[in-house]
Design an enzyme around this catalytic site. Structure first.
Site, PDB file in Angstrom:
ATOM      1  N   SER A  15       0.993  -1.221  -0.056  1.00  0.00           N
ATOM      2  CA  SER A  15      -0.091  -0.109   0.010  1.00  0.00           C
ATOM      3  C   SER A  15       0.916   1.315  -0.012  1.00  0.00           C
ATOM      4  O   SER A  15       1.689   1.513   0.820  1.00  0.00           O
ATOM      5  CB  SER A  15      -0.812   0.097   1.258  1.00  0.00           C
ATOM      6  OG  SER A  15      -1.632   1.178   1.450  1.00  0.00           O
ATOM      7  N   LYS A  66     -13.143  -4.077   1.971  1.00  0.00           N
ATOM      8  CA  LYS A  66     -14.368  -2.731   2.017  1.00  0.00           C
ATOM      9  C   LYS A  66     -15.715  -3.214   1.998  1.00  0.00           C
ATOM     10  O   LYS A  66     -16.647  -2.228   2.604  1.00  0.00           O
ATOM     11  CB  LYS A  66     -14.089  -2.374   0.366  1.00  0.00           C
ATOM     12  CG  LYS A  66     -12.536  -1.704   0.423  1.00  0.00           C
ATOM     13  CD  LYS A  66     -12.537  -0.918  -1.327  1.00  0.00           C
ATOM     14  CE  LYS A  66     -11.167  -0.444  -1.389  1.00  0.00           C
ATOM     15  NZ  LYS A  66     -11.166   0.112  -2.935  1.00  0.00           N
ATOM     16  N   ASN A  86     -14.146   2.874   2.021  1.00  0.00           N
ATOM     17  CA  ASN A  86     -12.866   2.597   2.023  1.00  0.00           C
ATOM     18  C   ASN A  86     -12.224   3.465   2.994  1.00  0.00           C
ATOM     19  O   ASN A  86     -10.901   3.673   3.100  1.00  0.00           O
ATOM     20  CB  ASN A  86     -12.186   2.938   0.441  1.00  0.00           C
ATOM     21  CG  ASN A  86     -12.289   4.578   0.225  1.00  0.00           C
ATOM     22  OD1 ASN A  86     -13.223   5.082   0.559  1.00  0.00           O
ATOM     23  ND2 ASN A  86     -11.678   5.001  -0.650  1.00  0.00           N
ATOM     24  N   ASP A 101     -13.586   6.278  -3.586  1.00  0.00           N
ATOM     25  CA  ASP A 101     -12.762   5.438  -4.675  1.00  0.00           C
ATOM     26  C   ASP A 101     -13.711   6.073  -6.054  1.00  0.00           C
ATOM     27  O   ASP A 101     -12.952   6.693  -6.990  1.00  0.00           O
ATOM     28  CB  ASP A 101     -13.122   4.092  -4.865  1.00  0.00           C
ATOM     29  CG  ASP A 101     -12.160   3.430  -3.846  1.00  0.00           C
ATOM     30  OD1 ASP A 101     -11.073   4.075  -3.492  1.00  0.00           O
ATOM     31  OD2 ASP A 101     -12.557   2.455  -3.216  1.00  0.00           O
ATOM     32  N   ALA A 126     -16.107  -5.207 -14.079  1.00  0.00           N
ATOM     33  CA  ALA A 126     -17.464  -5.098 -13.214  1.00  0.00           C
ATOM     34  C   ALA A 126     -17.385  -5.561 -11.755  1.00  0.00           C
ATOM     35  O   ALA A 126     -17.967  -5.875 -11.261  1.00  0.00           O
ATOM     36  CB  ALA A 126     -18.542  -6.085 -13.897  1.00  0.00           C
ATOM     37  N   GLY A 127     -15.961  -5.098 -11.453  1.00  0.00           N
ATOM     38  CA  GLY A 127     -15.762  -5.622  -9.755  1.00  0.00           C
ATOM     39  C   GLY A 127     -16.052  -4.433  -8.954  1.00  0.00           C
ATOM     40  O   GLY A 127     -16.519  -3.652  -9.436  1.00  0.00           O
ATOM     41  N   GLY A 128     -15.165  -4.532  -7.868  1.00  0.00           N
ATOM     42  CA  GLY A 128     -15.631  -3.473  -6.651  1.00  0.00           C
ATOM     43  C   GLY A 128     -14.929  -2.141  -7.261  1.00  0.00           C
ATOM     44  O   GLY A 128     -15.660  -1.056  -7.264  1.00  0.00           O
ATOM     45  N   ALA A 129     -13.883  -1.994  -8.019  1.00  0.00           N
ATOM     46  CA  ALA A 129     -13.264  -0.502  -8.443  1.00  0.00           C
ATOM     47  C   ALA A 129     -14.625  -0.221  -9.557  1.00  0.00           C
ATOM     48  O   ALA A 129     -14.716   1.040  -9.378  1.00  0.00           O
ATOM     49  CB  ALA A 129     -12.106  -0.870  -9.059  1.00  0.00           C
ATOM     50  N   ARG A 153     -22.179 -10.095 -15.018  1.00  0.00           N
ATOM     51  CA  ARG A 153     -22.001  -9.317 -13.812  1.00  0.00           C
ATOM     52  C   ARG A 153     -21.907  -7.565 -14.489  1.00  0.00           C
ATOM     53  O   ARG A 153     -22.304  -6.674 -13.422  1.00  0.00           O
ATOM     54  CB  ARG A 153     -20.079  -9.405 -13.606  1.00  0.00           C
ATOM     55  CG  ARG A 153     -20.099 -10.658 -12.644  1.00  0.00           C
ATOM     56  CD  ARG A 153     -18.645 -10.702 -12.096  1.00  0.00           C
ATOM     57  NE  ARG A 153     -18.201  -9.867 -10.902  1.00  0.00           N
ATOM     58  CZ  ARG A 153     -16.951  -9.742 -10.628  1.00  0.00           C
ATOM     59  NH1 ARG A 153     -16.085 -10.011 -11.066  1.00  0.00           N
ATOM     60  NH2 ARG A 153     -16.859  -8.961  -9.233  1.00  0.00           N
ATOM     61  N   TYR A 218      -1.997   0.873 -11.757  1.00  0.00           N
ATOM     62  CA  TYR A 218      -0.687   1.976 -11.662  1.00  0.00           C
ATOM     63  C   TYR A 218       0.567   1.057 -11.639  1.00  0.00           C
ATOM     64  O   TYR A 218       1.551   1.751 -11.264  1.00  0.00           O
ATOM     65  CB  TYR A 218      -0.912   2.921 -10.524  1.00  0.00           C
ATOM     66  CG  TYR A 218      -1.240   2.390  -9.153  1.00  0.00           C
ATOM     67  CD1 TYR A 218      -0.125   1.790  -8.361  1.00  0.00           C
ATOM     68  CD2 TYR A 218      -2.492   2.164  -8.721  1.00  0.00           C
ATOM     69  CE1 TYR A 218      -0.299   1.343  -7.140  1.00  0.00           C
ATOM     70  CE2 TYR A 218      -2.688   1.790  -7.578  1.00  0.00           C
ATOM     71  CZ  TYR A 218      -1.648   1.397  -6.768  1.00  0.00           C
ATOM     72  OH  TYR A 218      -1.760   0.799  -5.456  1.00  0.00           O
TER      73      TYR A 218
HETATM   74  P1  ATR Z   1     -11.658  -5.207  -8.180  1.00  0.00           P
HETATM   75  O1  ATR Z   1     -12.358  -5.220  -7.125  1.00  0.00           O
HETATM   76  O2  ATR Z   1     -10.263  -4.497  -8.024  1.00  0.00           O
HETATM   77  O3  ATR Z   1     -12.249  -4.448  -9.417  1.00  0.00           O
HETATM   78  P2  ATR Z   1     -12.377  -7.753  -9.210  1.00  0.00           P
HETATM   79  O4  ATR Z   1     -13.569  -7.649  -8.207  1.00  0.00           O
HETATM   80  O5  ATR Z   1     -11.507  -9.218  -8.845  1.00  0.00           O
HETATM   81  O6  ATR Z   1     -11.402  -6.584  -8.482  1.00  0.00           O
HETATM   82  O7  ATR Z   1     -12.720  -7.657 -10.500  1.00  0.00           O
HETATM   83  C1  ATR Z   1     -11.639  -7.697 -11.584  1.00  0.00           C
HETATM   84  C2  ATR Z   1     -12.241  -7.479 -12.915  1.00  0.00           C
HETATM   85  O8  ATR Z   1     -11.266  -7.576 -13.808  1.00  0.00           O
HETATM   86  C3  ATR Z   1     -13.613  -8.194 -13.380  1.00  0.00           C
HETATM   87  O9  ATR Z   1     -14.263  -7.281 -13.751  1.00  0.00           O
HETATM   88  C4  ATR Z   1     -12.733  -9.166 -14.278  1.00  0.00           C
HETATM   89  O10 ATR Z   1     -13.788  -9.999 -15.156  1.00  0.00           O
HETATM   90  P3  ATR Z   1     -14.689 -11.187 -14.676  1.00  0.00           P
HETATM   91  O11 ATR Z   1     -16.072 -10.433 -13.762  1.00  0.00           O
HETATM   92  O12 ATR Z   1     -15.257 -11.779 -15.786  1.00  0.00           O
HETATM   93  O13 ATR Z   1     -13.966 -11.950 -13.671  1.00  0.00           O
HETATM   94  C5  ATR Z   1     -11.813  -8.277 -14.805  1.00  0.00           C
HETATM   95  N1  ATR Z   1     -10.879  -9.303 -15.364  1.00  0.00           N
HETATM   96  C6  ATR Z   1      -9.671  -9.770 -14.700  1.00  0.00           C
HETATM   97  N2  ATR Z   1      -8.985 -10.640 -15.552  1.00  0.00           N
HETATM   98  C7  ATR Z   1      -9.516 -10.192 -16.792  1.00  0.00           C
HETATM   99  C8  ATR Z   1      -9.094 -10.865 -18.054  1.00  0.00           C
HETATM  100  N3  ATR Z   1      -8.046 -11.554 -18.250  1.00  0.00           N
HETATM  101  N4  ATR Z   1      -9.598 -10.440 -19.196  1.00  0.00           N
HETATM  102  C9  ATR Z   1     -10.802  -9.701 -19.040  1.00  0.00           C
HETATM  103  N5  ATR Z   1     -11.207  -9.183 -17.895  1.00  0.00           N
HETATM  104  C10 ATR Z   1     -10.490  -9.517 -16.632  1.00  0.00           C
END
Ligand code: ATR
Length: 275
Positions: A15, A66, A86, A101, A126-129, A153, A218
């Site tokens: 971090s 989070k 966060n 965020d 479509a994850g947390g960020a 998702r 980053y």
């Molecule tokens: P965060 O909370 O940091 O956003 P996360 O919830 O693990 O992390 O989400 C990671 C994102 O990267 C997801 O949208 C994931 O796609 P899936 O929902 O299909 O898993 C995407 N991701 C990770 N590796 C990928 C890859 N090789 N190609 C395309 N999308 C990818």
């Protein structure tokens, strides 16, 4: 006596929040110190209450804490809507949860002179960020398309965010035409992150001059996506901006002081430049 601040996470070793906030405290001559602690999900409740008992000034939370924190604190409406906390503020007897965020991401674009309202934004991931960023962009009047490897998702996230603005969810099949139609392209996936630094979902041939390309990754600072975007003549924004500007918002919440943004950014860039 010093006021202590901390980030909790697991892992938390890399971090950059301590470097950033300690630089700000030093610049403002504040008798404060910021540390990082490895805290598991199971210990989160005790750790938050322990920090409160010890008089900490505030906390940041990172992966994987989070979402869990939402049920352990009093979330403000934005954190509640985003579904993640966060930043924790100790206010009197209350433990308030915030989410900075999305604001950090939107301010990264704004500070680069980019207009968000009425822009077509392609949000990859479509994850947390993505959730925090999508919510903030939609509420600022952008037309957001969320494209994700797992389309379900993206569709679910779009449905959640659609109460505040125009958001659609889809898969990555039509990525080329989605990129073509977008003013702003944002990568929230981990694609291109160390060690897979030669990967990108979007290549030079898909982009054009005048588009804005923002990568939340980053590590490395100049991702493959940003290199390709530059070759296409696009305007690029790197992930340090968001890291710093979410921290800036946390700092404001805790201290009511005006954070020295440039000093915080330089501190983080110095460390990353040496890695
Ligand atoms: P965060 O909370 O940091 O956003 P996360 O919830 O693990 O992390 O989400 C990671 C994102 O990267 C997801 O949208 C994931 O796609 P899936 O929902 O299909 O898993 C995407 N991701 C990770 N590796 C990928 C890859 N090789 N190609 C395309 N999308 C990818």
């Amino acid at each position: 006596m010093k006021t202590l601040y901390a980030v909790f996470g697991d892992p938390v070793g890399h971090s950059l929040s301590p470097v950033m906030h300690n630089a700000a405290f030093a610049a403002l001559g504040m008798d404060c110190e910021y540390h990082k602690f490895r805290v598991t999900k199971d210990d989160l409740k005790e750790a938050i209450h322990g920090a409160k008992a010890m008089g900490f000034g505030g906390l940041n939370l990172t992966i994987p804490l989070k979402e869990k924190a939402l049920r352990l604190v009093e979330p403000d409406p934005l954190a509640e809507a985003v579904g993640a906390v966060n930043t924790i503020e100790f206010r009197g007897n209350s433990i308030i949860g915030h989410n900075t965020d999305g604001v950090g991401a939107v301010n990264s674009l704004k500070l680069s002179g980019i207009v968000i309202s009425h822009s077509n934004v392609l949000l990859m991931g479509a994850g947390g960020a993505a959730r925090a960023v999508a919510y903030q962009l939609a509420s600022k009047g952008a037309r957001v398309t969320i494209a994700n490897r797992t389309p379900k998702r993206a569709v679910e996230l779009a449905a959640n965010v659609s109460s505040v603005g125009r958001v659609e969810g889809t898969g990555l099949e039509d990525l080329a035409s989605l990129v073509e139609q977008s003013h702003i392209i944002i990568n929230t996936t981990s694609v291109g992150m160390h060690p897979d630094i030669d990967q990108t979902l979007v290549t030079e041939d898909m982009m054009h001059a005048g588009q804005v390309v923002f990568d939340l990754v980053y590590n490395p600072l100049q991702t493959k996506l940003l290199k390709e975007a530059k070759k296409a003549g696009a305007i690029t924004v790197d992930g340090i901006k968001m890291l710093v500007l979410q921290g800036v918002e946390s700092f404001r919440i805790w201290t009511n002081a005006e954070p020295p943004v440039d000093i915080m950014e330089r501190a983080v860039r110095d460390v990353l430049g040496k890695q």
